[in-house]
Scaffold this motif. Sequence first.
Motif, PDB file in Angstrom:
ATOM      1  N   ILE A   1      18.968  23.337 -11.736  1.00  0.00           N
ATOM      2  CA  ILE A   1      19.965  24.406 -11.873  1.00  0.00           C
ATOM      3  C   ILE A   1      21.378  23.871 -12.096  1.00  0.00           C
ATOM      4  CG2 ILE A   1      18.701  26.233 -10.683  1.00  0.00           C
ATOM      5  CD1 ILE A   1      20.153  25.448  -8.113  1.00  0.00           C
ATOM      6  N   CYS A   2      21.498  22.541 -12.184  1.00  0.00           N
ATOM      7  CA  CYS A   2      22.820  21.933 -12.402  1.00  0.00           C
ATOM      8  C   CYS A   2      23.274  22.194 -13.833  1.00  0.00           C
ATOM      9  CB  CYS A   2      22.729  20.435 -12.143  1.00  0.00           C
ATOM     10  SG  CYS A   2      24.231  19.538 -12.548  1.00  0.00           S
ATOM     11  N   MET A   3      24.546  22.536 -14.008  1.00  0.00           N
ATOM     12  CA  MET A   3      25.068  22.762 -15.362  1.00  0.00           C
ATOM     13  C   MET A   3      26.004  21.638 -15.786  1.00  0.00           C
ATOM     14  SD  MET A   3      27.628  25.908 -14.649  1.00  0.00           S
ATOM     15  CE  MET A   3      28.662  25.982 -13.195  1.00  0.00           C
ATOM     16  N   TYR A   4      26.021  20.551 -14.993  1.00  0.00           N
ATOM     17  CA  TYR A   4      26.802  19.350 -15.337  1.00  0.00           C
ATOM     18  C   TYR A   4      28.279  19.686 -15.575  1.00  0.00           C
ATOM     19  CZ  TYR A   4      22.123  17.502 -15.768  1.00  0.00           C
ATOM     20  OH  TYR A   4      20.828  17.151 -15.501  1.00  0.00           O
ATOM     21  N   CYS A   5      28.796  20.595 -14.763  1.00  0.00           N
ATOM     22  CA  CYS A   5      30.200  20.977 -14.915  1.00  0.00           C
ATOM     23  C   CYS A   5      31.139  19.908 -14.360  1.00  0.00           C
ATOM     24  CB  CYS A   5      30.463  22.310 -14.227  1.00  0.00           C
ATOM     25  SG  CYS A   5      30.204  22.253 -12.439  1.00  0.00           S
TER      26      CYS A   5
ATOM     27  N   PHE B   1      23.278  21.818   4.672  1.00  0.00           N
ATOM     28  CA  PHE B   1      24.639  22.335   4.570  1.00  0.00           C
ATOM     29  C   PHE B   1      24.968  22.514   3.111  1.00  0.00           C
ATOM     30  CE2 PHE B   1      28.715  23.090   6.410  1.00  0.00           C
ATOM     31  CZ  PHE B   1      29.609  22.777   5.428  1.00  0.00           C
ATOM     32  N   GLY B   2      25.254  23.719   2.674  1.00  0.00           N
ATOM     33  CA  GLY B   2      25.587  23.981   1.276  1.00  0.00           C
ATOM     34  C   GLY B   2      26.615  25.077   1.201  1.00  0.00           C
ATOM     35  N   PRO B   3      26.899  25.587   0.030  1.00  0.00           N
ATOM     36  CA  PRO B   3      27.931  26.598  -0.122  1.00  0.00           C
ATOM     37  C   PRO B   3      27.661  27.859   0.690  1.00  0.00           C
ATOM     38  CG  PRO B   3      27.131  25.844  -2.245  1.00  0.00           C
ATOM     39  CD  PRO B   3      26.252  25.246  -1.220  1.00  0.00           C
ATOM     40  N   GLN B   4      26.393  28.127   0.943  1.00  0.00           N
ATOM     41  CA  GLN B   4      26.064  29.342   1.702  1.00  0.00           C
ATOM     42  C   GLN B   4      26.222  29.139   3.203  1.00  0.00           C
ATOM     43  OE1 GLN B   4      23.855  27.751  -0.231  1.00  0.00           O
ATOM     44  NE2 GLN B   4      23.999  28.939  -2.107  1.00  0.00           N
TER      45      GLN B   4
ATOM     46  N   PRO C   1      29.320  25.437  -7.811  1.00  0.00           N
ATOM     47  CA  PRO C   1      29.144  26.891  -7.967  1.00  0.00           C
ATOM     48  C   PRO C   1      27.684  27.310  -7.994  1.00  0.00           C
ATOM     49  CG  PRO C   1      30.052  25.901  -9.984  1.00  0.00           C
ATOM     50  CD  PRO C   1      29.825  24.788  -9.029  1.00  0.00           C
ATOM     51  N   ASP C   2      26.787  26.358  -8.295  1.00  0.00           N
ATOM     52  CA  ASP C   2      25.368  26.695  -8.398  1.00  0.00           C
ATOM     53  C   ASP C   2      24.587  26.435  -7.125  1.00  0.00           C
ATOM     54  OD1 ASP C   2      25.883  27.389 -10.926  1.00  0.00           O
ATOM     55  OD2 ASP C   2      24.777  25.773 -11.895  1.00  0.00           O
ATOM     56  N   GLY C   3      25.205  25.785  -6.161  1.00  0.00           N
ATOM     57  CA  GLY C   3      24.482  25.460  -4.931  1.00  0.00           C
ATOM     58  C   GLY C   3      23.393  24.431  -5.157  1.00  0.00           C
ATOM     59  N   CYS C   4      23.661  23.457  -6.015  1.00  0.00           N
ATOM     60  CA  CYS C   4      22.641  22.436  -6.341  1.00  0.00           C
ATOM     61  C   CYS C   4      22.543  21.349  -5.287  1.00  0.00           C
ATOM     62  CB  CYS C   4      23.000  21.688  -7.620  1.00  0.00           C
ATOM     63  SG  CYS C   4      23.415  22.680  -8.998  1.00  0.00           S
ATOM     64  N   ILE C   5      23.633  21.154  -4.539  1.00  0.00           N
ATOM     65  CA  ILE C   5      23.689  19.970  -3.662  1.00  0.00           C
ATOM     66  C   ILE C   5      23.411  20.349  -2.223  1.00  0.00           C
ATOM     67  CG2 ILE C   5      25.137  18.048  -2.887  1.00  0.00           C
ATOM     68  CD1 ILE C   5      26.741  18.310  -5.438  1.00  0.00           C
ATOM     69  N   LEU C   6      22.502  19.614  -1.612  1.00  0.00           N
ATOM     70  CA  LEU C   6      22.193  19.812  -0.201  1.00  0.00           C
ATOM     71  C   LEU C   6      22.626  18.564   0.564  1.00  0.00           C
ATOM     72  CD1 LEU C   6      19.949  21.507   1.831  1.00  0.00           C
ATOM     73  CD2 LEU C   6      19.081  19.181   1.740  1.00  0.00           C
ATOM     74  N   VAL C   7      23.450  18.757   1.580  1.00  0.00           N
ATOM     75  CA  VAL C   7      23.859  17.647   2.444  1.00  0.00           C
ATOM     76  C   VAL C   7      23.533  18.028   3.873  1.00  0.00           C
ATOM     77  CG1 VAL C   7      25.752  16.110   3.123  1.00  0.00           C
ATOM     78  CG2 VAL C   7      25.829  17.225   0.895  1.00  0.00           C
ATOM     79  N   ALA C   8      22.776  17.205   4.556  1.00  0.00           N
ATOM     80  CA  ALA C   8      22.491  17.437   5.979  1.00  0.00           C
ATOM     81  C   ALA C   8      22.922  16.199   6.744  1.00  0.00           C
ATOM     82  CB  ALA C   8      21.009  17.711   6.180  1.00  0.00           C
ATOM     83  N   THR C   9      23.708  16.398   7.761  1.00  0.00           N
ATOM     84  CA  THR C   9      24.244  15.252   8.519  1.00  0.00           C
ATOM     85  C   THR C   9      24.096  15.492  10.008  1.00  0.00           C
ATOM     86  OG1 THR C   9      26.427  16.270   8.539  1.00  0.00           O
ATOM     87  CG2 THR C   9      25.994  14.701   6.780  1.00  0.00           C
ATOM     88  N   SER C  10      24.243  14.423  10.779  1.00  0.00           N
ATOM     89  CA  SER C  10      24.355  14.575  12.231  1.00  0.00           C
ATOM     90  C   SER C  10      25.523  13.708  12.697  1.00  0.00           C
ATOM     91  CB  SER C  10      23.053  14.185  12.929  1.00  0.00           C
ATOM     92  OG  SER C  10      22.494  13.048  12.334  1.00  0.00           O
ATOM     93  N   PRO C  11      26.287  14.238  13.661  1.00  0.00           N
ATOM     94  CA  PRO C  11      27.481  13.492  14.095  1.00  0.00           C
ATOM     95  C   PRO C  11      27.118  12.246  14.904  1.00  0.00           C
ATOM     96  CG  PRO C  11      27.263  15.583  15.279  1.00  0.00           C
ATOM     97  CD  PRO C  11      26.113  15.505  14.351  1.00  0.00           C
TER      98      PRO C  11
END
Length: 187
Positions: free
Chosen positions: A87-91, A172-175, A60-70
Amino acid sequence: MAYGIGVAKGMLLTLKHVFRPAITVNYPEQERGVPVRARTNLLWFEERCTGCSTCAQACPDGCILVATSPREDGTLSIDRYEIDFRICMYCGLCTEACPYQAIQSGGRYNDAVFVFENMYRDRTSLTRESQEYLRANDGRYPNGQTQAENPLRTEMKTGRSRVEVAGSEGGFGPQRLPGRHISEKRD
Ligand code: SF4
Ligand code: SF4
């Protein structure tokens, strides 16, 4: 007189505990082991990760960024994996969402830093941390399982590997969900 009885009772209680084994530890010289499934920190295990980005979408906080290539075989090569612990709330929602147990709650709790920016962890620092954890725990993941009990599935094709636009234009993230990305293009 009542005052004297109170002191005697207190001394008696102290005396009773003097001969009992200590339940405290001398931190930081001694540390207690972290129980399985404790929500202390996040550990990312690269060897388990398919790059599917489910964790990033669940956060929910958009803390994680993942970038990949196929890759040609339909799997994903992970170019970047980063967690912003500022910004992580350890949820733990990311850990629940991951289908491959590649991100798990656990690990050390003495995670204080002097420089706030150091709470942004990139792939290298996340991998160093998780490998140290595995070495210290005989290859057992925080959820109590070993690789033999829960084999890797990193050669599996993911839904994202069939979506051409995903991962081709940076992080690549929630946005940046593929569906939202495509509908934005159509507008
Ligand atoms: S624990 Fe919660 S806030 Fe932190 S990265 Fe995971 S989903 Fe995001
Ligand atoms: S959900 Fe799991 S397998 Fe997918 S990118 Fe996140 S950590 Fe990796």
